[in-house]
Design an enzyme around this catalytic site. Structure first.
Site: not given
Ligand code: NAP
Length: 309
Positions: A132, A135-136
């Site tokens: 992701c 997200c990261d």
């Protein structure tokens, strides 16, 4: 006893909730491990009708959820581990509760597929391997990273990562991207993205602290090995449907997708059990098609319940 239980809170499940709630069926949604579904991990959604400037995936799902709530949908957080569709009423079991419903809509979506190579599991999460970018990605500011895959997701991840990272290497196992033309062209043209064609991933390599330092690949045409230094590996090679809990209660295809009846996209072989979204669709897999299936399944539920009375 519930009129309708909906499993999943992606586009499919929440749309089914909006429709069944507006039909006064007081749906209960069981949220799984990823409330909001896959769209919550997407950055910009540019192809959902009604948002000419695009919309952040998380925001879109928040709004759909609010809409479902507004009409009386109830939400509970639980993971269904097994079902029993053999009786008049449908039984759903989690580790600490049993739910009973007259109808069920299965909209459990799909989860990211992994490569299954050495190093992947060991470094998954905080040590450099992830699925992701939304997200990261920000953790990899000014670093070199790798994206694996050749579809729209891989291109989207790669393009998103150019916002933070110094260089993005896209590793694809063929010499042509599967992604849509517009995404492929943007990806190929981007100055920060380099594409390593025809390469299969062999291993993710760790440094002395167990964190990702490089990825080892092999050219599938020439056999030539390659090592690409990188601090992060973003895997975007498709998905696996979340249908394991059905354990033979509904027909699944070879890949694990729910197979609906031939005359319907959403009706299953069990009367009163319907499906919607990515757990049953490996062809279109779009937010809008999942929403459409959610709507269809809700209408089917409404009609089936009316017929029973
Ligand atoms: P996908 O289209 O199935 O592409 C998966 C990619 O991963 C393919 O290029 C495939 O290679 C590669 N792959 C699969 N298994 C692999 C393995 N074991 N090792 C190495 N590579 C592997 O999946 P997706 O990109 O997640 O897209 C899914 C659906 O969502 C598509 O319909 C897509 O259009 C849609 N989507 C749309 C958007 C958007 O419109 N904004 C964004 C994301 C996704 P091959 O090509 O060789 O098979």
């Amino acid at each position: 006893m519930e009129n309708v239980i909906i499993l999943g809170t992606g586009c499919a499940g929440l749309t089914a909730a909006i429709y069944t709630a507006r039909a006064n069926l007081k749906p209960l949604i069981i949220e799984g491990s990823q409330p909001g579904g896959q769209l919550t991990t997407t950055s910009e959604v540019e192809n959902f009708p009604g948002f000419p400037e695009g919309i952040d995936g998380f925001m879109l799902m928040q709004q759909v959820r609010d809409q479902a709530k507004r009409f009386g949908t109830r939400f509970t957080n639980d993971i269904i581990e097994s079902v029993d569709f053999s009786g008049e009423f449908k039984i759903l079991n989690s580790s600490n509760a049993t739910y009973k419903a007259r109808t069920v809509i299965i909209a459990t979506g799909a989860s990211p597929r992994l490569l299954g190579v050495p190093g992947e599991q060991e470094m998954f999460g905080g040590k450099g391997v992830t699925t992701c970018a939304t997200c990261d990605g920000a953790f990899y500011r000014d670093m070199d990273v790798v994206v694996v895959g050749g579809g729209d997701s891989a291109c989207e991840e790669a393009l998103f990562l150019t916002r933070f990272c110094s260089k993005v290497t896209l590793i694809h196992r063929r010499d042509e991207l599967r992604a849509s033309k517009i995404m492929a062209e943007r990806t190929i043209a981007h100055e920060k993205i380099e594409i390593l064609w025809d390469n299969g991933v062999e291993e993710v390599l760790a440094d002395a602290d167990g964190r990702c330092r490089a990825i080892r690949t092999k050219n599938l045409k020439t056999g030539q090995p390659e090592e690409t230094p990188c601090k992060g590996v973003f895997i975007a090679i498709g998905h696996i449907p979340n249908t394991g809990f059905l354990d033979g209660q509904l027909p699944l295809d070879d890949l694990g997708y729910i197979v609906p009846e031939t005359d319907s996209m959403v009706r299953t072989k069990i009367p009163g059990v319907y499906t919607a979204g990515d757990c049953a669709d490996h062809v279109y897999r779009q937010a809008i098609t999942a929403a459409g299936m959610g709507c269809q399944s809700a209408i089917e539920v409404e009609r089936w319940l009316a017929e029973q009375e």
